[in-house]
Design an enzyme around this catalytic site. Structure first.
Site, short mmCIF file in Angstrom:
data_model
loop_
_atom_site.label_atom_id
_atom_site.label_comp_id
_atom_site.label_asym_id
_atom_site.label_seq_id
_atom_site.Cartn_x
_atom_site.Cartn_y
_atom_site.Cartn_z
N HIS A 99 17.09 19.00 4.99
CA HIS A 99 17.70 18.44 6.19
C HIS A 99 19.10 18.01 5.80
CE1 HIS A 99 13.36 17.38 6.53
NE2 HIS A 99 13.51 17.51 7.83
N ASP A 102 19.23 14.82 3.87
CA ASP A 102 18.65 14.83 2.52
C ASP A 102 19.72 15.05 1.47
OD1 ASP A 102 16.18 14.87 3.82
OD2 ASP A 102 15.93 17.05 3.58
N GLU A 230 9.13 24.59 14.42
CA GLU A 230 7.97 24.15 13.64
C GLU A 230 7.07 23.27 14.51
OE1 GLU A 230 8.91 22.58 9.73
OE2 GLU A 230 7.18 21.26 9.80
N HIS A 269 0.07 20.29 9.90
CA HIS A 269 0.29 20.17 11.34
C HIS A 269 -0.82 20.90 12.09
CE1 HIS A 269 4.92 19.55 10.71
NE2 HIS A 269 4.17 18.71 10.01
N ASP A 294 5.21 26.21 5.98
CA ASP A 294 5.35 24.95 5.26
C ASP A 294 4.00 24.70 4.62
OD1 ASP A 294 7.97 24.46 5.73
OD2 ASP A 294 7.69 22.62 6.88
N ASP A 305 -0.16 13.09 8.75
CA ASP A 305 0.42 14.18 7.98
C ASP A 305 0.56 13.71 6.53
OD1 ASP A 305 1.62 16.64 7.73
OD2 ASP A 305 3.53 16.05 8.63
N ASP A 307 0.68 15.47 3.86
CA ASP A 307 1.59 16.35 3.09
C ASP A 307 1.20 16.46 1.62
OD1 ASP A 307 3.14 16.95 5.30
OD2 ASP A 307 4.66 15.43 4.88
N ASP A 337 6.30 21.82 1.69
CA ASP A 337 6.57 20.59 2.45
C ASP A 337 5.47 19.61 2.05
OD1 ASP A 337 7.36 18.66 4.15
OD2 ASP A 337 7.47 19.92 5.94
C1 XLS Z 1 7.41 16.77 9.35
C2 XLS Z 1 7.93 18.12 9.21
C3 XLS Z 1 9.32 18.21 8.63
C4 XLS Z 1 9.91 19.57 8.88
C5 XLS Z 1 11.36 19.66 8.74
O1 XLS Z 1 6.23 16.55 9.56
O2 XLS Z 1 7.02 18.87 8.48
O3 XLS Z 1 9.31 17.92 7.28
O4 XLS Z 1 9.31 20.54 8.07
O5 XLS Z 1 12.03 18.80 9.58
NI NI Z 2 7.31 20.79 7.76
NI NI Z 3 4.96 17.88 8.27
#
Ligand code: XLS
Ligand code: NI
Ligand code: NI
Length: 437
Positions: A99, A102, A230, A269, A294, A305, A307, A337
């Site tokens: 991003h 970032d 996304e 997601h 991702d 999430d 991750d 991700d």
């Molecule tokens: C958040 C998203 C984010 C996107 C990019 O849940 O996964 O990280 O991949 O903005």
């Molecule tokens: Ni993402």
């Molecule tokens: Ni995410």
């Protein structure tokens, strides 16, 4: 300054190796179904989780021990760039994603923020040239800053909308400057909490307007990246507009944007939407919209999430099966991700986590290739739908059948014989395949 100097270069050593700093399954040059693993998987590092996240959570501060966090502002940003390229070299990862916020600190004005970006983008460009590493995608973070409290492209305030548009404009310029293969839109705060204060139809019209402006501007500056949306069903808002692949595709079709976008699908997601990862990939694929992945995984006991790095071999196998059947990821890739747990705070954990994710996807790729080579699933599917190949079934498919002709058939053949779906047997075969490769 070197950040990962104590970490050896990670190489493929194969199944028997007990070296924690080695790949057991990911052998970049190994050919699987006509392409190398590297070409199939196109791995990417996610800048935000790897260099920005600190391990903080709602109950406590960050725990991560990171060299760059000894600095701040542009100095920290510059060290992160060096760390990124060192990390990618060590792990032999060809791509990265970020991003805007970032990579460079936000200034007190938009102009200052853009100036900071220019400094860091130039440094990134030099490093890309020197290392041959590439940008899989970039995006604009239009959800963290408090100005986006009520959305960005779906903001309730035109001034906020304009700021978001300015951020997208700069994002497209940065993407062009760095030769990004894709440009991502994740609707962080494009959603709502309650209809009591929300004009949903108007917000969606505005979002489509922003996408049109982005397409126009990319054309104008000659930025030919693939645009990706996304999907995510919730978090941070209760109702995210891009709920899942099907919802996002319907949105794109409604506004006539379906030829301009593909989807970036994220495993966690998918599970938040009540789907599997493979479901989301299939929905995109059958609509010609599979863009990129991702890669991560959720925790079935937690509703957000999380991750986590992907280590579930069933999930990676079924995801890679979908990717292979769809003809590959094209300009997309497998972007981690994913973040290390708060308790995994040492620098080494970033390395172990990526090795685990890469090996799990390589394993999934090999198992998926075997499923295809042995026609395990194809054979099942062909057999299941075989009655549509001839007779009345062929008439249905060709469009020759009518309700009247089908009624005629049913009147004469009312005792239809159905067959078992054999699910337990199929799952057993799948187990054998995953653990045989
Ligand atoms: C958040 C998203 C984010 C996107 C990019 O849940 O996964 O990280 O991949 O903005
Ligand atoms: Ni993402
Ligand atoms: Ni995410």
């Amino acid at each position: 300054m070197s950040v990962f100097s104590h970490i050896p270069t990670i190489k493929f050593e194969g199944k028997g190796s007990d070296n924690p700093f080695a790949f057991k399954r990911y052998n970049p040059s190994e050919v699987v179904l006509g392409k190398t693993m590297e070409e199939h998987l196109r791995f990417a590092v996610a800048y935000w989780h790897t260099y920005v996240a600190t391990g903080s959570d709602p109950f406590g501060v960050g725990t991560a021990d990171r060299e760059w966090d000894k600095y701040d502002g542009l100095d920290r940003a510059k060290l992160r760039v060096e760390a990124n390229f060192e990390f990618m070299e060590k792990l032999n990862i060809p791509y990265f994603c970020f991003h805007d916020v970032d990579i460079a600190p936000e200034g007190s004005t938009l102009a200052e923020t853009n100036k900071n970006l220019d400094v860091i983008v130039a440094q990134i460009k030099d490093n890309m040239k020197a290392t041959g590493k590439k940008l899989l995608w970039n995006t604009a973070n239009m959800f963290s800053n408090p100005r986006y409290v009520h959305g960005a492209g779906t903001a309730v305030n035109a001034g906020v909308y304009a700021y978001a548009a300015a951020q997208v404009k700069k994002g497209l310029e940065v993407g062009k400057e760095l030769g990004a293969e894709n440009y991502v839109f994740w609707g962080g705060r494009e959603g709502y909490e309650t209809l009591l204060n929300t004009d949903m139809g108007f917000e969606l019209d505005n979002l489509a307007r922003l996408y049109r402006m982005a397409i126009d501007y990319a054309n104008e500056i000659g930025f030919d990246a693939q645009f990706l949306i996304e999907p995510k069903p919730k978090e941070p808002t209760k109702h995210q507009y891009d709920f899942d692949a099907a919802t996002t595709i319907a949105f794109l079709q409604k506004y006539g944007l379906q030829d301009k976008f593909k989807l970036n699908l994220e495993a966690n997601h998918a599970t938040l939407a009540g789907h599997t990862f493979e479901h989301e990939i299939r929905v995109a694929a059958i609509n010609g919209m599979l863009g990129s992945l991702d890669a991560n995984q959720g925790d079935y006991l937690l509703g957000w999430d999380t991750d986590e790095f992907p280590t579930d071999l069933y999930a990676t196998t079924l995801a890679m099966y979908e990717v292979l059947k769809a003809g590959g990821l094209g300009r997309g890739g497998v972007n981690f991700d994913a973040k290390v747990r708060r308790g995994s705070f040492e620098l080494e954990d970033l390395v172990y986590a990526h090795i685990a994710g890469m090996d799990s996807f390589a394993w999934g790729l090999k198992a998926a290739a075997k499923l295809i080579e042995e026609r395990v699933i194809d054979g099942i599917i062909e057999n299941r739908y075989r009655s549509f190949k001839e007779g009345i079934g062929a008439d249905i498919v060709s469009g020759k059948a009518t309700l009247a002709s089908l009624e005629q058939y049913a009147l004469q053949n009312s005792a239809v014989r159905t067959e078992s779906g054999r699910l337990e047997r199929i799952k057993h075969v799948l187990n054998e395949i995953i653990f045989s490769v």
